[in-house]
Scaffold this motif. Structure first.
Motif, PDB file in Angstrom:
ATOM      1  N   GLU A 154     -77.166 -16.795  21.857  1.00  0.00           N
ATOM      2  CA  GLU A 154     -77.931 -16.870  23.096  1.00  0.00           C
ATOM      3  C   GLU A 154     -77.662 -18.182  23.836  1.00  0.00           C
ATOM      4  O   GLU A 154     -77.567 -18.207  25.063  1.00  0.00           O
ATOM      5  N   ILE A 155     -77.516 -19.252  23.098  1.00  0.00           N
ATOM      6  CA  ILE A 155     -77.217 -20.548  23.737  1.00  0.00           C
ATOM      7  C   ILE A 155     -75.856 -20.509  24.398  1.00  0.00           C
ATOM      8  O   ILE A 155     -75.659 -21.000  25.520  1.00  0.00           O
ATOM      9  N   CYS A 156     -74.870 -19.897  23.731  1.00  0.00           N
ATOM     10  CA  CYS A 156     -73.526 -19.803  24.304  1.00  0.00           C
ATOM     11  C   CYS A 156     -73.531 -18.957  25.578  1.00  0.00           C
ATOM     12  O   CYS A 156     -72.857 -19.288  26.561  1.00  0.00           O
ATOM     13  N   GLU A 157     -74.290 -17.850  25.581  1.00  0.00           N
ATOM     14  CA  GLU A 157     -74.353 -17.017  26.780  1.00  0.00           C
ATOM     15  C   GLU A 157     -75.054 -17.750  27.929  1.00  0.00           C
ATOM     16  O   GLU A 157     -74.673 -17.603  29.090  1.00  0.00           O
ATOM     17  N   ALA A 158     -76.058 -18.547  27.603  1.00  0.00           N
ATOM     18  CA  ALA A 158     -76.761 -19.274  28.655  1.00  0.00           C
ATOM     19  C   ALA A 158     -75.919 -20.399  29.233  1.00  0.00           C
ATOM     20  O   ALA A 158     -76.066 -20.776  30.388  1.00  0.00           O
ATOM     21  N   LYS A 159     -75.007 -20.942  28.446  1.00  0.00           N
ATOM     22  CA  LYS A 159     -74.170 -22.051  28.918  1.00  0.00           C
ATOM     23  C   LYS A 159     -73.106 -21.597  29.907  1.00  0.00           C
ATOM     24  O   LYS A 159     -72.612 -22.393  30.698  1.00  0.00           O
ATOM     25  N   ILE A 160     -72.731 -20.309  29.835  1.00  0.00           N
ATOM     26  CA  ILE A 160     -71.632 -19.838  30.679  1.00  0.00           C
ATOM     27  C   ILE A 160     -72.000 -19.965  32.148  1.00  0.00           C
ATOM     28  O   ILE A 160     -71.179 -20.320  32.991  1.00  0.00           O
ATOM     29  N   SER A 162     -73.851 -22.236  33.463  1.00  0.00           N
ATOM     30  CA  SER A 162     -74.126 -23.619  33.842  1.00  0.00           C
ATOM     31  C   SER A 162     -72.906 -24.244  34.481  1.00  0.00           C
ATOM     32  O   SER A 162     -71.767 -23.893  34.171  1.00  0.00           O
ATOM     33  N   GLU A 163     -73.139 -25.212  35.360  1.00  0.00           N
ATOM     34  CA  GLU A 163     -72.023 -25.878  36.033  1.00  0.00           C
ATOM     35  C   GLU A 163     -71.317 -26.871  35.113  1.00  0.00           C
ATOM     36  O   GLU A 163     -70.218 -27.314  35.406  1.00  0.00           O
ATOM     37  N   TYR A 164     -71.963 -27.231  33.996  1.00  0.00           N
ATOM     38  CA  TYR A 164     -71.342 -28.141  33.055  1.00  0.00           C
ATOM     39  C   TYR A 164     -70.547 -27.415  31.975  1.00  0.00           C
ATOM     40  O   TYR A 164     -69.992 -28.050  31.085  1.00  0.00           O
ATOM     41  N   PHE A 165     -70.538 -26.079  32.048  1.00  0.00           N
ATOM     42  CA  PHE A 165     -69.829 -25.325  31.018  1.00  0.00           C
ATOM     43  C   PHE A 165     -68.322 -25.408  31.252  1.00  0.00           C
ATOM     44  O   PHE A 165     -67.846 -25.268  32.384  1.00  0.00           O
ATOM     45  N   GLU A 166     -67.592 -25.630  30.198  1.00  0.00           N
ATOM     46  CA  GLU A 166     -66.129 -25.701  30.270  1.00  0.00           C
ATOM     47  C   GLU A 166     -65.574 -25.004  29.039  1.00  0.00           C
ATOM     48  O   GLU A 166     -65.901 -25.375  27.902  1.00  0.00           O
ATOM     49  N   GLU A 167     -64.768 -24.017  29.274  1.00  0.00           N
ATOM     50  CA  GLU A 167     -64.215 -23.232  28.173  1.00  0.00           C
ATOM     51  C   GLU A 167     -63.010 -23.955  27.573  1.00  0.00           C
ATOM     52  O   GLU A 167     -62.110 -24.410  28.294  1.00  0.00           O
ATOM     53  N   LYS A 168     -63.013 -24.071  26.287  1.00  0.00           N
ATOM     54  CA  LYS A 168     -61.921 -24.726  25.559  1.00  0.00           C
ATOM     55  C   LYS A 168     -61.388 -23.784  24.500  1.00  0.00           C
ATOM     56  O   LYS A 168     -62.039 -22.820  24.100  1.00  0.00           O
ATOM     57  N   ILE A 169     -60.181 -24.084  24.073  1.00  0.00           N
ATOM     58  CA  ILE A 169     -59.553 -23.221  23.071  1.00  0.00           C
ATOM     59  C   ILE A 169     -59.806 -23.731  21.668  1.00  0.00           C
ATOM     60  O   ILE A 169     -59.322 -23.146  20.706  1.00  0.00           O
ATOM     61  N   VAL A 170     -60.530 -24.851  21.535  1.00  0.00           N
ATOM     62  CA  VAL A 170     -60.822 -25.392  20.218  1.00  0.00           C
ATOM     63  C   VAL A 170     -62.295 -25.190  19.931  1.00  0.00           C
ATOM     64  O   VAL A 170     -63.108 -25.020  20.836  1.00  0.00           O
ATOM     65  N   GLN A 171     -62.641 -25.224  18.659  1.00  0.00           N
ATOM     66  CA  GLN A 171     -64.021 -25.006  18.250  1.00  0.00           C
ATOM     67  C   GLN A 171     -64.784 -26.305  18.050  1.00  0.00           C
ATOM     68  O   GLN A 171     -66.003 -26.296  18.044  1.00  0.00           O
ATOM     69  N   THR A 172     -64.089 -27.400  17.859  1.00  0.00           N
ATOM     70  CA  THR A 172     -64.750 -28.678  17.647  1.00  0.00           C
ATOM     71  C   THR A 172     -65.073 -29.322  18.988  1.00  0.00           C
ATOM     72  O   THR A 172     -64.301 -29.222  19.933  1.00  0.00           O
ATOM     73  N   ILE A 173     -66.239 -29.994  19.049  1.00  0.00           N
ATOM     74  CA  ILE A 173     -66.640 -30.643  20.294  1.00  0.00           C
ATOM     75  C   ILE A 173     -65.808 -31.888  20.544  1.00  0.00           C
ATOM     76  O   ILE A 173     -65.356 -32.137  21.642  1.00  0.00           O
ATOM     77  N   SER A 174     -65.619 -32.691  19.524  1.00  0.00           N
ATOM     78  CA  SER A 174     -64.811 -33.902  19.643  1.00  0.00           C
ATOM     79  C   SER A 174     -63.674 -33.829  18.638  1.00  0.00           C
ATOM     80  O   SER A 174     -63.794 -33.195  17.585  1.00  0.00           O
ATOM     81  N   GLY A 175     -62.610 -34.483  18.969  1.00  0.00           N
ATOM     82  CA  GLY A 175     -61.450 -34.463  18.102  1.00  0.00           C
ATOM     83  C   GLY A 175     -61.704 -35.173  16.782  1.00  0.00           C
ATOM     84  O   GLY A 175     -62.629 -35.976  16.645  1.00  0.00           O
ATOM     85  N   ALA A 176     -60.909 -34.849  15.820  1.00  0.00           N
ATOM     86  CA  ALA A 176     -61.048 -35.459  14.501  1.00  0.00           C
ATOM     87  C   ALA A 176     -60.716 -36.942  14.568  1.00  0.00           C
ATOM     88  O   ALA A 176     -59.862 -37.369  15.337  1.00  0.00           O
ATOM     89  N   ALA A 177     -61.462 -37.726  13.767  1.00  0.00           N
ATOM     90  CA  ALA A 177     -61.230 -39.172  13.757  1.00  0.00           C
ATOM     91  C   ALA A 177     -59.878 -39.478  13.128  1.00  0.00           C
ATOM     92  O   ALA A 177     -59.482 -38.864  12.140  1.00  0.00           O
ATOM     93  N   LYS A 178     -59.190 -40.401  13.711  1.00  0.00           N
ATOM     94  CA  LYS A 178     -57.874 -40.796  13.228  1.00  0.00           C
ATOM     95  C   LYS A 178     -57.902 -42.274  12.862  1.00  0.00           C
ATOM     96  O   LYS A 178     -58.620 -43.069  13.454  1.00  0.00           O
ATOM     97  N   THR A 179     -57.159 -42.612  11.870  1.00  0.00           N
ATOM     98  CA  THR A 179     -57.054 -43.994  11.425  1.00  0.00           C
ATOM     99  C   THR A 179     -55.622 -44.469  11.610  1.00  0.00           C
ATOM    100  O   THR A 179     -54.673 -43.692  11.483  1.00  0.00           O
ATOM    101  N   LYS A 180     -55.522 -45.726  11.917  1.00  0.00           N
ATOM    102  CA  LYS A 180     -54.221 -46.332  12.128  1.00  0.00           C
ATOM    103  C   LYS A 180     -54.119 -47.557  11.238  1.00  0.00           C
ATOM    104  O   LYS A 180     -54.992 -48.427  11.272  1.00  0.00           O
ATOM    105  N   GLU A 181     -53.115 -47.593  10.429  1.00  0.00           N
ATOM    106  CA  GLU A 181     -52.934 -48.689   9.499  1.00  0.00           C
ATOM    107  C   GLU A 181     -51.570 -49.321   9.725  1.00  0.00           C
ATOM    108  O   GLU A 181     -50.606 -48.631  10.080  1.00  0.00           O
ATOM    109  N   VAL A 182     -51.543 -50.596   9.522  1.00  0.00           N
ATOM    110  CA  VAL A 182     -50.309 -51.355   9.658  1.00  0.00           C
ATOM    111  C   VAL A 182     -50.056 -52.073   8.346  1.00  0.00           C
ATOM    112  O   VAL A 182     -50.954 -52.738   7.814  1.00  0.00           O
ATOM    113  N   GLN A 183     -48.923 -51.901   7.825  1.00  0.00           N
ATOM    114  CA  GLN A 183     -48.553 -52.515   6.551  1.00  0.00           C
ATOM    115  C   GLN A 183     -47.476 -53.560   6.804  1.00  0.00           C
ATOM    116  O   GLN A 183     -46.479 -53.292   7.470  1.00  0.00           O
ATOM    117  N   CYS A 184     -47.740 -54.742   6.297  1.00  0.00           N
ATOM    118  CA  CYS A 184     -46.773 -55.818   6.467  1.00  0.00           C
ATOM    119  C   CYS A 184     -46.811 -56.700   5.229  1.00  0.00           C
ATOM    120  O   CYS A 184     -47.654 -56.525   4.337  1.00  0.00           O
TER     121      CYS A 184
END
Length: 712
Positions: A154-160, A162-184
């Motif tokens: 019901e929430i998904c149908e109500a969001k369609i 809304s003017e803030y609704f944006e359809e995406k092809i992914v299921q996650t709201i935010s991307g997965a956290a990534k880590t960056k390491e530097v080895q020296c």
């Protein structure tokens, strides 16, 4: 059967155009593009060509079976055969193939218009849809999960909408956290240096100034390079190299390292570092130390420009006008005393230990000795005895490590550099605080009469109070859990003798009517465990001793009768007893039964009982300013009682240790401050504000003040 139908007439009375004309008309209707467009073939099918002339006609998705069409012609076809001798056949009734009528209805202007053909994808036809199921329908939480899924849909149908609704092809709201390491490679840092004194610099400058003079020395008229030196010059010349050699640094790296190490480990450098550290601590804690010593707090001047000074003066004038317009607020009436934390004696070494006892140095009021102990379940861990200085609240001046928890500490008066320490194992040790070594000067480990229980309290007691400070003789007194009160002798080794042994006494219970006499059971030990003691402020031979069974004994060190009186009033172990310094016939006691009792020496029943909270009262002490003020600490709160104000409620009660439980207290000797030790290893220095200290004329005798209350 119907006969063959005549050919359909074209509008205007003429026959329909030929197939070639039909193709041309169709081409004209689609825009008359010479190289791209749609053409109708000879079979009546519509064909589409692109700009390059390629056939891009969409192919049908369904191909009928030609055999079925042939059978339909032979067996079930109702189309009449064509007339013999006729070149044209009658077209079928399918309106999609009847293009001649459509072409006849189109005008020349319509034929000139451009026709756009849009090819779109058809909707997806779902043949089979199986929603994923991660939970069995027979599970207990299945209805709750289905209800949540329904709410989510019901929430998904109500969001369609809304003017803030944006359809995406992914299921996650935010991307997965990534880590960056530097080895020296690891960075290595090395410090190099050498010690240079002003004497070395002066000799180096002299040597650099003399070298050019020797090189530019003029020759003598006789043609000789120089004169022969005299004996004095030879002596001076011989002395100069020796001086330069001694001033020059060591030639080898080993000698330089040894020279630097000797400087870093020298006692002079260590003393200079201590002085520097104290100067830094004085700068950091200057406002708090000024409040403690009751001197004005230094305020650093603020350097400002001329314009800022003028603006500040204008602001001050405005503030003065506002203050003059508004009446001055009077201080709040009935504002009682309060505590303000100045600083805490604590460090990483004392964290996790409990403060067991505190004592001021008799000669230096800025030196504080604190005993620490730590218990984990029933196992006793190592203890500490630290000497804290007011000049450095962040690290102790001396640290003495003990094998067992420290339970009591006290400084000597005749020899203020001696610190007596008692431990939970029954060991008594004496340390010299002038030495930087943490080894004991004297130890009771080799004594045959050493205590077999914890030394709960020890005290240096003066034998001759009227003698000078240098001529006073002292004795070290201890009370232990083995029921002994001992006196220790400082000779080549530390040894003791028993002053008295505390015997167990049966509690005096009145026999109720009709109650039979119970057979007394023999105790396991005939000796009562001693918990605390305090010597009379005027008579050094009389002292009070509190026991684990809740009794208080008034004892004498000399004489045949050692026990002069027994005071029964507590139902639990007595943790502390304290004589009143002014009214010497009165004393206080606190216990694990949540109560504080006020006693008179000649009365075996308590005069007053002070109880405010249901918690163990660990420590009490009379205030040095007045005979009617005393402080007490329980597990969570500190209380200050003023008997001239109230005997029912304390004038101050506050929580002074949010991290742990309070365990001990001590009044400052030269300041209006109170020291509180807790179970986390910190000693807080608290400033007492708005505490009205009665004068000696107003106090009079303590007995006169509490006599009406005792009569009630």
């Amino acid at each position: 059967m119907q006969g063959p139908r005549p050919p359909r007439a074209w509008p205007g009375g003429s026959r329909a155009p030929s197939s070639r004309r039909t193709s041309t008309a169709s081409l004209a209707s689609l825009g008359k593009a010479p190289r791209s467009g749609a053409h109708v073939g000879s079979q009546g099918a519509l064909q589409v060509f692109d700009e390059e002339g390629k056939n891009v006609t969409p192919q049908p998705l369904f191909h009928p079976d030609p055999n079925a069409a042939r059978q339909e012609k032979t067996h079930g076809s109702s189309t009449p055969p064509a007339k013999p001798g006729s070149d044209e056949t009658e077209p079928p009734e399918d309106p999609a193939l009847s293009l001649s009528g459509m072409e006849a209805a189109l005008t020349e202007a319509e034929l000139e218009q451009r026709v756009e053909v849009l090819l779109a994808e058809t909707d997806t036809l779902w043949m089979l849809h199986l929603p994923p199921a991660l939970l069995s329908t027979e599970a207990l939480e299945a209805p709750r999960v289905l209800e949540r899924n329904k709410i989510y849909a019901e929430i998904c149908e109500a969001k369609i909408g809304s003017e803030y609704f944006e359809e995406k092809i992914v299921q996650t709201i935010s991307g997965a956290a990534k880590t960056k390491e530097v080895q020296c490679e690891s960075i290595t840092v090395a410090e190099k240096g050498m010690m240079v004194t002003p004497w070395d610099l002066g000799n180096a400058l002299d040597a650099s100034g003399t070298e050019p003079a020797e090189a530019e020395e003029p020759e003598s008229p006789a043609g000789k390079s120089s004169k022969s030196p005299t004996a004095e010059e030879q002596g001076e010349a011989g002395a100069v190299p020796s001086a330069t050699e001694s001033a020059a640094p060591a030639s080898s790296p080993e000698e330089q390292e040894c020279h630097s190490g000797a400087i870093l480990t020298s006692a002079k450098l260590q003393q200079d570092l201590v002085v520097m550290e104290r100067i830094l601590m004085e700068n950091i804690f200057q406002p708090k130390l000024a409040v403690y010593r009751q001197i004005p707090v230094l305020i650093e001047p603020v350097v400002t420009s001329d314009t800022e000074v003028e603006e500040d003066e204008e602001d001050e004038d405005d503030e003065e006008e506002e203050e003059a317009a508004e009446p001055a607020e009077s201080p709040a009436e009935g504002a009682g005393p309060r505590l303000e934390l100045l600083w805490s004696y604590r460090c990483d070494l004392t964290r996790g230990h409990s403060v067991s006892s505190m004592a001021w140095n008799k000669a230096n009021p800025d030196l504080l000795a604190v005993g620490y102990r730590q218990f984990l379940s029933r196992d006793q861990k190592k203890g500490l005895a630290c000497c804290w200085s007011l000049k450095n609240p962040m690290w102790p001046e001396r640290i003495f490590r003990c094998e067992h928890g420290v339970t009591a500490v006290d400084f000597s008066l005749a020899r203020p550099h001696l610190l007596a320490v008692g431990t939970a194992s029954g060991r008594v040790a004496i340390y010299d605080v002038r030495s930087r070594q943490d080894t004991a000067l004297l130890d009771s480990s080799a004594s045959l009469n050493k205590h077999k229980g914890p030394v709960w309290q020890l005290r240096w007691v003066e034998q001759d109070r009227d003698a000078a400070a240098g001529d006073k003789e002292e004795r070290l007194m201890c009370i232990s859990g083995d029921g002994r009160v001992t006196q220790w002798f400082i000779q080549q080794r530390l040894d003791c003798s028993d002053v008295m042994q505390i015997k167990r006494t049966e509690s005096e219970k009145k026999k109720l009517p009709g109650e039979r006499e119970r057979k007394s059971e023999g105790p396991i030990s005939q000796q009562a465990a001693g918990m605390c003691f305090d010597f009379h402020p005027e008579d050094a031979d009389i002292f009070l001793a509190g026991t684990e069974e809740g009794h208080i004994y008034c004892c004498s060190c000399s004489g045949k009768e050692q026990i002069l009186g027994t005071y029964r009033g507590h139902e639990g172990p007595v943790y502390k007893v304290a004589w009143n310094p002014t009214s010497t016939n009165m004393f206080l006691s606190c216990s694990a039964d949540w109560s504080i009792l006020l006693w008179h020496r000649d009365s075996h029943t308590p005069l007053l009982t002070f109880t405010s909270v249901t918690a163990f009262v660990h420590d009490i002490q009379w205030a040095p300013q007045s005979a009617l003020l005393f402080a007490a600490v329980n597990e969570k709160r500190v209380e200050i009682w003023d008997l001239s104000v109230s005997i029912f409620d304390p004038v101050l009660s506050c929580a002074a240790s949010p991290e742990g439980n309070l365990s001990s207290l001590l009044f400052a000797r030269n300041a209006e401050c109170l020291l509180l030790g807790d179970s986390c290893g910190q000693v807080g220095v608290w400033q007492l504000h708005s505490l009205a200290v009665p004068s000696t004329d107003q106090v009079g005798s303590l007995c006169d003040i509490i006599a009406p209350a005792g009569a009630l």
